[in-house]
Write a protein that holds these residues in place. Structure first.
Motif, PDB file in Angstrom:
ATOM      1  N   ARG A 207      18.792   0.934  48.392  1.00 47.25           N
ATOM      2  CA  ARG A 207      18.303   1.313  47.049  1.00 47.25           C
ATOM      3  C   ARG A 207      19.236   2.345  46.422  1.00 47.25           C
ATOM      4  O   ARG A 207      19.543   2.287  45.235  1.00 47.25           O
ATOM      5  CB  ARG A 207      16.873   1.843  47.126  1.00 47.25           C
ATOM      6  CG  ARG A 207      15.880   0.733  47.403  1.00 47.25           C
ATOM      7  CD  ARG A 207      14.450   1.228  47.308  1.00 47.25           C
ATOM      8  NE  ARG A 207      13.521   0.127  47.556  1.00 47.25           N
ATOM      9  CZ  ARG A 207      12.411   0.213  48.286  1.00 47.25           C
ATOM     10  NH1 ARG A 207      12.072   1.359  48.839  1.00 47.25           N
ATOM     11  NH2 ARG A 207      11.630  -0.845  48.461  1.00 47.25           N
ATOM     12  N   GLY A 208      19.707   3.272  47.245  1.00 50.11           N
ATOM     13  CA  GLY A 208      20.637   4.298  46.757  1.00 50.11           C
ATOM     14  C   GLY A 208      21.921   3.671  46.239  1.00 50.11           C
ATOM     15  O   GLY A 208      22.462   4.079  45.206  1.00 50.11           O
ATOM     16  N   MET A 209      22.393   2.646  46.926  1.00 44.88           N
ATOM     17  CA  MET A 209      23.648   1.996  46.527  1.00 44.88           C
ATOM     18  C   MET A 209      23.520   1.270  45.190  1.00 44.88           C
ATOM     19  O   MET A 209      24.505   1.045  44.500  1.00 44.88           O
ATOM     20  CB  MET A 209      24.078   0.981  47.600  1.00 44.88           C
ATOM     21  CG  MET A 209      24.614   1.602  48.868  1.00 44.88           C
ATOM     22  SD  MET A 209      24.914   0.335  50.118  1.00 44.88           S
ATOM     23  CE  MET A 209      25.860   1.293  51.312  1.00 44.88           C
ATOM     24  N   ALA A 210      22.290   0.860  44.852  1.00 37.60           N
ATOM     25  CA  ALA A 210      22.090   0.077  43.619  1.00 37.60           C
ATOM     26  C   ALA A 210      21.565   0.932  42.478  1.00 37.60           C
ATOM     27  O   ALA A 210      21.169   0.412  41.441  1.00 37.60           O
ATOM     28  CB  ALA A 210      21.109  -1.055  43.899  1.00 37.60           C
ATOM     29  N   GLU A 211      21.573   2.245  42.674  1.00 39.11           N
ATOM     30  CA  GLU A 211      20.897   3.115  41.707  1.00 39.11           C
ATOM     31  C   GLU A 211      21.564   3.214  40.326  1.00 39.11           C
ATOM     32  O   GLU A 211      20.913   3.073  39.320  1.00 39.11           O
ATOM     33  CB  GLU A 211      20.739   4.510  42.304  1.00 39.11           C
ATOM     34  CG  GLU A 211      19.400   5.110  41.982  1.00 39.11           C
ATOM     35  CD  GLU A 211      19.052   6.233  42.923  1.00 39.11           C
ATOM     36  OE1 GLU A 211      19.968   7.013  43.260  1.00 39.11           O
ATOM     37  OE2 GLU A 211      17.885   6.326  43.310  1.00 39.11           O
ATOM     38  N   ARG A 212      22.866   3.438  40.341  1.00 42.65           N
ATOM     39  CA  ARG A 212      23.488   3.737  39.042  1.00 42.65           C
ATOM     40  C   ARG A 212      24.594   2.771  38.637  1.00 42.65           C
ATOM     41  O   ARG A 212      25.441   3.086  37.841  1.00 42.65           O
ATOM     42  CB  ARG A 212      24.041   5.168  39.059  1.00 42.65           C
ATOM     43  CG  ARG A 212      23.007   6.184  38.621  1.00 42.65           C
ATOM     44  CD  ARG A 212      23.542   7.578  38.718  1.00 42.65           C
ATOM     45  NE  ARG A 212      23.686   7.974  40.120  1.00 42.65           N
ATOM     46  CZ  ARG A 212      22.691   8.490  40.842  1.00 42.65           C
ATOM     47  NH1 ARG A 212      21.511   8.660  40.309  1.00 42.65           N
ATOM     48  NH2 ARG A 212      22.894   8.822  42.099  1.00 42.65           N
TER      49      ARG A 212
END
Ligand code: DC
Length: 221
Positions: free
Chosen positions: A114-119
């Protein structure tokens, strides 16, 4: 989420061509590709190298606490070391399938994913991307193909690497992994209700990539 950012979730069974297609689509759209299967494989690899048994919850947790996974330039780094060449063996396929049933492993990897797809815009492939990791992804695709075609594709790949597995063994392995992936309690493989199903039996790579690009264009218009 900024309106020019979009996430593409690709799920489906082993050997459906998810990573080949996702890689090609990422290149065409100039976005990042995140191979979540490689992350489960890297954990399985670390467990086998460190002699950590899946049923030893305490050892699994201690190991996870000091585990770092990242991607760079198409390679997967485990604790700072490129392990891309170690995780594609039939043994690591089975290890990944087993370790993907451990709740703490899934929890840790889903958080990283999820962190990798955040921004940024990404295309992420796996088994639970549309149903769990990125439930609000703008594009969801469920990629399938017949068991026999998936086994034949994997068999040819393994032959090229000089692996001695027979076609029947590969087919059996694929069916076993489908069973594990679809029947595990936690986030089993299934098509998200809002995913577009794409059966790639009889299609070549370019045809599938073109169809995926069409779906992305429709959904992000
Ligand atoms: O896509 P792959 O064959 O590299 O995946 C290896 C294993 O990891 C597969 O048996 C299922 C598991 N997996 C998962 O449970 N969830 C994901 N998002 C990706 C893979």
């Amino acid at each position: 989420m900024s309106s020019d950012i979009y996430r593409i979730a690709i799920d489906g069974p082993s050997g459906a061509g998810k990573s080949t297609i996702a890689k090609a689509v990422a290149k065409k759209l100039n976005i990042d590709y995140i191979d979540t299967g490689a992350m489960y494989r890297a954990i399985g690899y670390k467990m086998s190298v460190c002699g950590v048994y899946p049923e030893n919850q305490e050892a699994v947790n201690s190991m996870l606490a000091v585990t770092d996974i990242d991607f760079d330039d198409g390679c997967i780094y485990l604790d700072g070391r490129d392990v891309s060449d170690h995780i594609r063996t039939p043994e690591m396929s089975m290890m990944a399938s087993v370790c993907s049933t451990i709740p703490e492993v899934r929890e840790k990897l889903v958080e990283i994913q999820r962190g990798m797809a955040e921004r940024k815009s990404v295309i992420m492939d796996g088994r639970d991307i549309g149903t769990n990791v990125l439930t609000d992804a703008e594009v969801k695709i469920y990629l399938t193909a017949s068991d026999e075609e998936r086994a034949q594709r994997r068999f040819l790949e393994l032959q090229e690497k000089g692996d001695p597995q027979t076609y029947d063994e590969v087919l059996e392995d694929i069916r076993q992994r489908d069973h594990n992936d679809m029947t595990r309690k936690l986030n089993p493989l299934r098509k998200a209700e809002d995913a577009v199903e794409l059966d790639t039996t009889g299609m070549d790579i370019d045809q599938v990539v073109d169809r995926v690009l069409e779906i992305v264009a429709e959904k992000t218009a």
